[in-house]
Every structure is written in structure tokens, then in C-alpha cells.
Design a protein around this motif. Structure first.
Motif, PDB file in Angstrom:
ATOM      1  N   HIS A  62      -5.201   7.163  -8.777  1.00  0.00           N
ATOM      2  CA  HIS A  62      -5.811   6.061  -9.512  1.00  0.00           C
ATOM      3  C   HIS A  62      -7.170   6.436 -10.080  1.00  0.00           C
ATOM      4  O   HIS A  62      -7.856   5.571 -10.635  1.00  0.00           O
ATOM      5  N   SER A  63      -7.581   7.676  -9.932  1.00  0.00           N
ATOM      6  CA  SER A  63      -8.883   8.097 -10.437  1.00  0.00           C
ATOM      7  C   SER A  63      -8.791   9.561 -10.845  1.00  0.00           C
ATOM      8  O   SER A  63      -7.857  10.276 -10.483  1.00  0.00           O
ATOM      9  N   GLU A  64      -9.826   9.987 -11.593  1.00  0.00           N
ATOM     10  CA  GLU A  64      -9.822  11.357 -12.091  1.00  0.00           C
ATOM     11  C   GLU A  64     -11.260  11.827 -12.253  1.00  0.00           C
ATOM     12  O   GLU A  64     -12.216  11.047 -12.148  1.00  0.00           O
ATOM     13  N   LEU A  65     -11.416  13.130 -12.508  1.00  0.00           N
ATOM     14  CA  LEU A  65     -12.719  13.755 -12.663  1.00  0.00           C
ATOM     15  C   LEU A  65     -13.516  13.055 -13.762  1.00  0.00           C
ATOM     16  O   LEU A  65     -13.015  12.786 -14.846  1.00  0.00           O
ATOM     17  N   GLY A  66     -14.803  12.742 -13.461  1.00  0.00           N
ATOM     18  CA  GLY A  66     -15.686  12.109 -14.429  1.00  0.00           C
ATOM     19  C   GLY A  66     -15.630  10.599 -14.417  1.00  0.00           C
ATOM     20  O   GLY A  66     -16.463   9.951 -15.064  1.00  0.00           O
ATOM     21  N   GLN A  67     -14.701  10.018 -13.694  1.00  0.00           N
ATOM     22  CA  GLN A  67     -14.570   8.561 -13.661  1.00  0.00           C
ATOM     23  C   GLN A  67     -15.586   7.964 -12.703  1.00  0.00           C
ATOM     24  O   GLN A  67     -15.867   8.515 -11.643  1.00  0.00           O
ATOM     25  N   PHE A  68     -16.164   6.821 -13.089  1.00  0.00           N
ATOM     26  CA  PHE A  68     -17.082   6.107 -12.202  1.00  0.00           C
ATOM     27  C   PHE A  68     -16.265   5.136 -11.362  1.00  0.00           C
ATOM     28  O   PHE A  68     -15.451   4.375 -11.873  1.00  0.00           O
ATOM     29  N   VAL A  69     -16.500   5.184 -10.054  1.00  0.00           N
ATOM     30  CA  VAL A  69     -15.784   4.306  -9.139  1.00  0.00           C
ATOM     31  C   VAL A  69     -16.795   3.493  -8.359  1.00  0.00           C
ATOM     32  O   VAL A  69     -17.924   3.930  -8.095  1.00  0.00           O
ATOM     33  N   GLY A  70     -16.393   2.278  -8.008  1.00  0.00           N
ATOM     34  CA  GLY A  70     -17.218   1.423  -7.174  1.00  0.00           C
ATOM     35  C   GLY A  70     -16.660   1.353  -5.766  1.00  0.00           C
ATOM     36  O   GLY A  70     -15.548   1.812  -5.497  1.00  0.00           O
ATOM     37  N   ALA A  71     -17.430   0.759  -4.872  1.00  0.00           N
ATOM     38  CA  ALA A  71     -16.957   0.596  -3.499  1.00  0.00           C
ATOM     39  C   ALA A  71     -15.722  -0.305  -3.499  1.00  0.00           C
ATOM     40  O   ALA A  71     -15.724  -1.384  -4.079  1.00  0.00           O
ATOM     41  N   GLY A  72     -14.648   0.176  -2.879  1.00  0.00           N
ATOM     42  CA  GLY A  72     -13.393  -0.571  -2.854  1.00  0.00           C
ATOM     43  C   GLY A  72     -12.423  -0.210  -3.961  1.00  0.00           C
ATOM     44  O   GLY A  72     -11.330  -0.778  -4.018  1.00  0.00           O
ATOM     45  N   THR A  73     -12.794   0.733  -4.839  1.00  0.00           N
ATOM     46  CA  THR A  73     -11.897   1.154  -5.910  1.00  0.00           C
ATOM     47  C   THR A  73     -10.802   2.067  -5.347  1.00  0.00           C
ATOM     48  O   THR A  73     -11.075   2.987  -4.581  1.00  0.00           O
ATOM     49  N   LYS A  74      -9.558   1.816  -5.750  1.00  0.00           N
ATOM     50  CA  LYS A  74      -8.452   2.674  -5.323  1.00  0.00           C
ATOM     51  C   LYS A  74      -8.607   4.067  -5.922  1.00  0.00           C
ATOM     52  O   LYS A  74      -8.870   4.219  -7.110  1.00  0.00           O
ATOM     53  N   VAL A  75      -8.423   5.060  -5.055  1.00  0.00           N
ATOM     54  CA  VAL A  75      -8.536   6.448  -5.491  1.00  0.00           C
ATOM     55  C   VAL A  75      -7.163   7.111  -5.562  1.00  0.00           C
ATOM     56  O   VAL A  75      -6.810   7.763  -6.543  1.00  0.00           O
ATOM     57  N   ALA A  76      -6.357   6.937  -4.510  1.00  0.00           N
ATOM     58  CA  ALA A  76      -5.035   7.569  -4.462  1.00  0.00           C
ATOM     59  C   ALA A  76      -4.208   6.891  -3.380  1.00  0.00           C
ATOM     60  O   ALA A  76      -4.733   6.194  -2.503  1.00  0.00           O
ATOM     61  N   GLU A  77      -2.896   7.116  -3.450  1.00  0.00           N
ATOM     62  CA  GLU A  77      -1.963   6.667  -2.418  1.00  0.00           C
ATOM     63  C   GLU A  77      -1.273   7.896  -1.842  1.00  0.00           C
ATOM     64  O   GLU A  77      -0.758   8.732  -2.598  1.00  0.00           O
ATOM     65  N   VAL A  78      -1.262   8.016  -0.520  1.00  0.00           N
ATOM     66  CA  VAL A  78      -0.682   9.179   0.152  1.00  0.00           C
ATOM     67  C   VAL A  78       0.251   8.702   1.259  1.00  0.00           C
ATOM     68  O   VAL A  78       0.136   7.567   1.748  1.00  0.00           O
ATOM     69  N   PHE A  79       1.171   9.570   1.641  1.00  0.00           N
ATOM     70  CA  PHE A  79       2.040   9.281   2.795  1.00  0.00           C
ATOM     71  C   PHE A  79       2.193  10.546   3.625  1.00  0.00           C
ATOM     72  O   PHE A  79       2.126  11.663   3.120  1.00  0.00           O
ATOM     73  N   SER A  80       2.385  10.342   4.929  1.00  0.00           N
ATOM     74  CA  SER A  80       2.429  11.462   5.870  1.00  0.00           C
ATOM     75  C   SER A  80       3.733  12.234   5.734  1.00  0.00           C
ATOM     76  O   SER A  80       4.775  11.678   5.352  1.00  0.00           O
ATOM     77  N   VAL A  81       3.689  13.508   6.100  1.00  0.00           N
ATOM     78  CA  VAL A  81       4.869  14.372   6.003  1.00  0.00           C
ATOM     79  C   VAL A  81       5.229  15.011   7.332  1.00  0.00           C
ATOM     80  O   VAL A  81       6.194  15.782   7.401  1.00  0.00           O
ATOM     81  N   ASP A  82       4.481  14.717   8.395  1.00  0.00           N
ATOM     82  CA  ASP A  82       4.831  15.310   9.686  1.00  0.00           C
ATOM     83  C   ASP A  82       6.031  14.626  10.318  1.00  0.00           C
ATOM     84  O   ASP A  82       6.843  15.259  10.983  1.00  0.00           O
ATOM     85  N   VAL A  83       6.155  13.315  10.109  1.00  0.00           N
ATOM     86  CA  VAL A  83       7.270  12.552  10.659  1.00  0.00           C
ATOM     87  C   VAL A  83       7.726  11.536   9.621  1.00  0.00           C
ATOM     88  O   VAL A  83       6.892  10.937   8.931  1.00  0.00           O
ATOM     89  N   ALA A  84       9.044  11.363   9.503  1.00  0.00           N
ATOM     90  CA  ALA A  84       9.613  10.342   8.630  1.00  0.00           C
ATOM     91  C   ALA A  84      10.473   9.402   9.456  1.00  0.00           C
ATOM     92  O   ALA A  84      10.862   9.720  10.585  1.00  0.00           O
ATOM     93  N   GLU A  85      10.764   8.233   8.911  1.00  0.00           N
ATOM     94  CA  GLU A  85      11.567   7.235   9.609  1.00  0.00           C
ATOM     95  C   GLU A  85      12.652   6.681   8.693  1.00  0.00           C
ATOM     96  O   GLU A  85      12.498   6.677   7.462  1.00  0.00           O
ATOM     97  N   VAL A  86      13.733   6.216   9.321  1.00  0.00           N
ATOM     98  CA  VAL A  86      14.821   5.552   8.609  1.00  0.00           C
ATOM     99  C   VAL A  86      15.159   4.271   9.362  1.00  0.00           C
ATOM    100  O   VAL A  86      15.387   4.300  10.575  1.00  0.00           O
ATOM    101  N   ARG A  87      15.162   3.157   8.647  1.00  0.00           N
ATOM    102  CA  ARG A  87      15.578   1.875   9.237  1.00  0.00           C
ATOM    103  C   ARG A  87      17.089   1.743   9.059  1.00  0.00           C
ATOM    104  O   ARG A  87      17.607   1.739   7.936  1.00  0.00           O
TER     105      ARG A  87
END
Length: 423
Positions: A200-225
Motif C-alpha cells: 500500500h506504499s512505495e518509495l518517496g510516499q509520505f505516510v501518516g501514523a496509522g497508514t497501511k503499508v503492506a499486508e503479509v501472511f506467515s509461511v511457517d505453518v498453514a491451516e485448512v478448515r
């Protein structure tokens, strides 16, 4: 008239000759013989019932999801001055790896000011401690019978001034910690080994407190419902709500264009409540190292993959395994008795899928079950047994099955005999 008489005489003569021939043929006919119909028994193939212990497998389906998923946000305001070369959608990042940096100059200045305030507060506190020592020596020189209030005594000994200096030092140190923390927050790191799902952001962009930067998910363990209907729960040994006891082995597999791939998983927990719409209980399976980062020889299991699951369940003793096609409507089987007479037999079967049925009651050890499809009108008819095969060997060899599916598709394994239960 003469011609009419001649014709009449000729007709009578012919009638007499025909009558004589008919009488002669009747007198010379052979005596009648009664033929009895010959009955030929129907030839059938039979399976001899052998009771086995069957491990039930419940089949389910689900989508692979992450154990943890986080939205990274900026905690301080500023312009992004540096990003990692791995800060790309789909890239792997290690735990603690720096993803981006926010311009730290303002926060470095605040840190210097906070350090200066701490030093000033320490100096003030040292001065007040010295004055308090001097005041204490002077107090001891005063006459012992001097009448003074406790408040005047504390003020003379500079206790309020000393407490104020100590409080100012604590406040300055708190400001210093805050300034140090704000400076550290200009560096955004990965909280765990992860894959970047979205930026959600890139080099040179101004961000404020609470601004979304990125979304990540873990890769050590996965789950299936995995949805388990109420009717299938008694086939499984499910762990409790708090987890633990998840010893059931799960075989996850995909079948894409005839290519079947497998991944091992374990049953970790159940969600503890039934889904209000579908009335199923979700069991959660865990897959270690789904992206094969620690085991490069394995096939990676990407998140979002739709998988089939065979969940290992309980063992049921005293089960007779037969091809599914021999079961007729109403759970009826053809059983050949000791006199080779065909009998209808109602049995109880486990509610499973695949090409085999698992008879739990209604058959005794050694009874013969017809493997040949017969018309219902033949009930009580005599049959002739062509071949006889024990059901345990029939199960191993796959004899007499019209279309044997692979174990990966039906969930039937032969190590022990396994029943696959499909929701």
C-alpha cells in the motif's frame, strides 16, 4: 342331369378317399410322450465373508489459509526514504527483515532534545540532593526543644524540592524512551517469516501514523478448515476446543488434469461450534512448512489452494468389505445358503463413499455373498457356485470390481482396510 350325377359321384369318391387316408393316418400315429422341463441352476460368483478391522477415513475439502495474517501500518509520520529489494508482492521476507525506512531526522532531533532534558534533570536532582545535605547539617545544629511543624521541617530540609527534581527526572526519562521508540518505529520490519500479499506504499510516499503499508501472511505453518457433518463425527477422534490430542493424520491432495499431489497434515483442533447455516463442525488441519522452504525436495503448497482431505479416523472391528455394486436398494444383498439357495439379506453398512461397502452387521463369518447381479425374481432359486473368493483377498486384489478407482481418489488404502467417508 347326367353331368350333375357324375360330379356328385366324383365328389363323394374324393371325400371317401380323404376320409380313408385320415383314418389310416390316425390309426398309425405314434403314442404321445409328456416332456418335463429341464431346470438349469444360475451360475454365480460368490465372496466368502471374512470379518476385518477397518479404519474409517472421512473425506472433506477446504482451502489452504495462513496461520497468521497481518496488516503492517506506519506508527509515525514521514516520507519513505528506503525500501527493501524484497518489498514486492509475492516476495518472501525473513523474520525481522527491514522492509522500509521512514525519514528519521525529525525523530533523531527529538531524541537529542530528550537526552538533553534527562541530563538537565539529573543535574537539577544532584543540586537538590546537595542542598538537602547542607540543610540537614544545619538542622542538627538547632536547639533540640525548638517547636516546629512537620511541614516546616520538611520544607527546611528541602524534601519537596528533592521530590520535584526526582519527578522531573522520571518525566525526562519517559520522554527519552518515547523519543527512542519513535525513532525505532521509523524502521518497519517483518514480524515473522512471511510472504507479502499486497503493498500500500512505495518509495518517496509520505505516510501518516496509522497508514497501511503492506499486508503479509506467515509461511511457517498453514491451516485448512475442513467441514465435518454431524453424521460423520462419530467416525473421528477429534481434539478438544483448546487443541491437543490432534494425532489424526490427514492426507491432503489435489488432482489437476490427472496429476495427483499429496501433502501430510495433522488435525490440530476443532472450532467448537456448529456453523449455523450448513450445520457442520469445522476441524482445522495444520501443514508445516507449506512453501517447502526448509524441505526443498517437497512440492510447495501455496496458500489459496483448494485441497481434498482424507482424515484418519477410528477403527471398527468385525467389518465385511464388499464391492459397492452388490448392494441393492434397501441395503439388500444376495446370500447363498448351505443348500445353494439364493436368499435376500438386509444388512447394515457404514455410510461411506468409494467403490466398496463396509457391512457392520447382518453377515456372519463364512457366509457366501453373490457377486453376480441377479433379477429380484430369482429369490429362493437354486444357484450353482462358479468361483468363491474370501472378502479380505477380494479387497486386496480388487477382484470383481467393475471400475476400481485409485486409493487417492476414493480414500481407500490397503494397509489396513480403510473406509472413506464423504460428507
Amino acid at each position: 342331369m347326367t353331368s350333375i350325377k357324375k360330379q356328385s359321384l366324383l365328389a363323394l369318391l374324393m371325400l371317401a378317399v380323404a376320409t380313408a387316408v385320415a383314418v389310416g393316418l390316425y390309426l398309425r400315429q405314434p403314442p404321445a410322450q409328456i416332456a418335463h422341463p429341464e431346470y438349469k441352476p444360475v451360475s454365480v460368483d460368490v465372496a466368502v465373508a471374512v470379518k476385518e478391522s477397518v479404519q474409517v477415513e472421512v473425506q472433506a475439502q477446504g482451502t489452504v489459509g495462513p496461520l497468521r495474517e497481518s496488516t503492517l501500518m506506519a506508527e509515525v509520520a514521514g516520507r519513505i526514504i528506503e525500501v527493501s529489494e524484497h518489498f514486492l508482492v509475492g516476495s518472501f521476507v525473513a523474520e525481522g527483515e527491514v522492509l522500509l525506512r521512514i525519514d528519521p531526522r525529525d525523530y533523531q532531533t527529538d531524541l537529542l532534545r530528550a537526552q538533553s532534558a534527562v541530563e538537565s534533570a539529573e543535574s537539577t536532582l544532584a543540586q537538590e540532593r546537595g542542598r538537602a545535605e547542607v540543610a540537614l547539617r544545619e538542622w542538627k545544629k538547632l536547639p533540640a526543644n525548638s517547636q516546629r511543624s512537620p511541614e516546616a521541617r520538611d520544607l527546611y530540609l528541602r524534601k519537596p524540592q528533592l521530590e520535584l527534581a526526582e519527578a522531573q527526572l522520571l518525566a525526562a526519562m519517559a520522554d527519552l524512551n518515547t523519543a527512542r521508540d519513535r525513532l525505532e518505529r521509523t524502521i518497519i520490519k517483518s514480524p515473522y517469516s512471511a510472504v507479502i500479499r499486497q503493498k500500500h506504499s512505495e518509495l518517496g510516499q509520505f505516510v501518516g501514523a496509522g497508514t497501511k503499508v503492506a499486508e503479509v501472511f506467515s509461511v511457517d505453518v498453514a491451516e485448512v478448515r475442513l467441514p465435518i457433518p454431524q453424521s460423520r463425527l462419530n467416525y473421528l477422534e477429534l481434539p478438544g476446543i483448546q487443541g491437543g490430542g490432534g494425532s489424526a493424520v490427514i492426507d491432503l491432495y489435489t488432482d489437476v488434469s490427472g496429476e495427483v499431489k499429496h501433502w501430510p497434515a495433522t488435525l490440530h483442533r476443532t472450532e467448537g461450534v456448529y456453523d449455523e447455516r450448513s450445520r457442520v463442525l469445522y476441524a482445522v488441519a495444520r501443514i508445516e512448512d507449506p512453501y517447502a522452504l526448509e524441505h526443498p525436495e517437497r512440492e510447495p503448497l501455496r496458500l489459496g489452494t483448494f485441497v481434498n482431505a482424507n482424515i484418519g479416523g477410528r477403527e471398527f472391528p468385525g467389518i465385511v468389505v464388499l464391492p459397492r455394486y452388490v448392494l441393492r436398494a434397501g441395503n439388500l444383498l444376495w446370500v447363498v445358503d448351505e443348500n445353494n439357495i439364493l436368499r435376500n439379506r438386509k444388512v447394515t453398512v457404514l455410510r461411506t463413499g468409494g467403490d466398496r461397502i463396509f457391512v457392520s452387521s447382518g453377515l456372519n463369518e463364512g457366509e457366501r455373498i453373490s457377486l453376480t447381479a441377479l433379477d429380484p425374481s430369482l429369490s429362493g432359486a437354486r444357484v450353482e457356485v462358479n468361483t468363491s473368493t474370501p472378502t479380505d483377498r477380494l479387497n486386496q486384489e480388487g477382484d470383481a470390481l467393475p471400475s476400481e478407482a485409485t486409493a487417492s481418489n476414493t480414500g481407500i488404502a490397503h494397509k489396513p482396510t480403510t473406509a472413506a467417508v464423504t460428507p
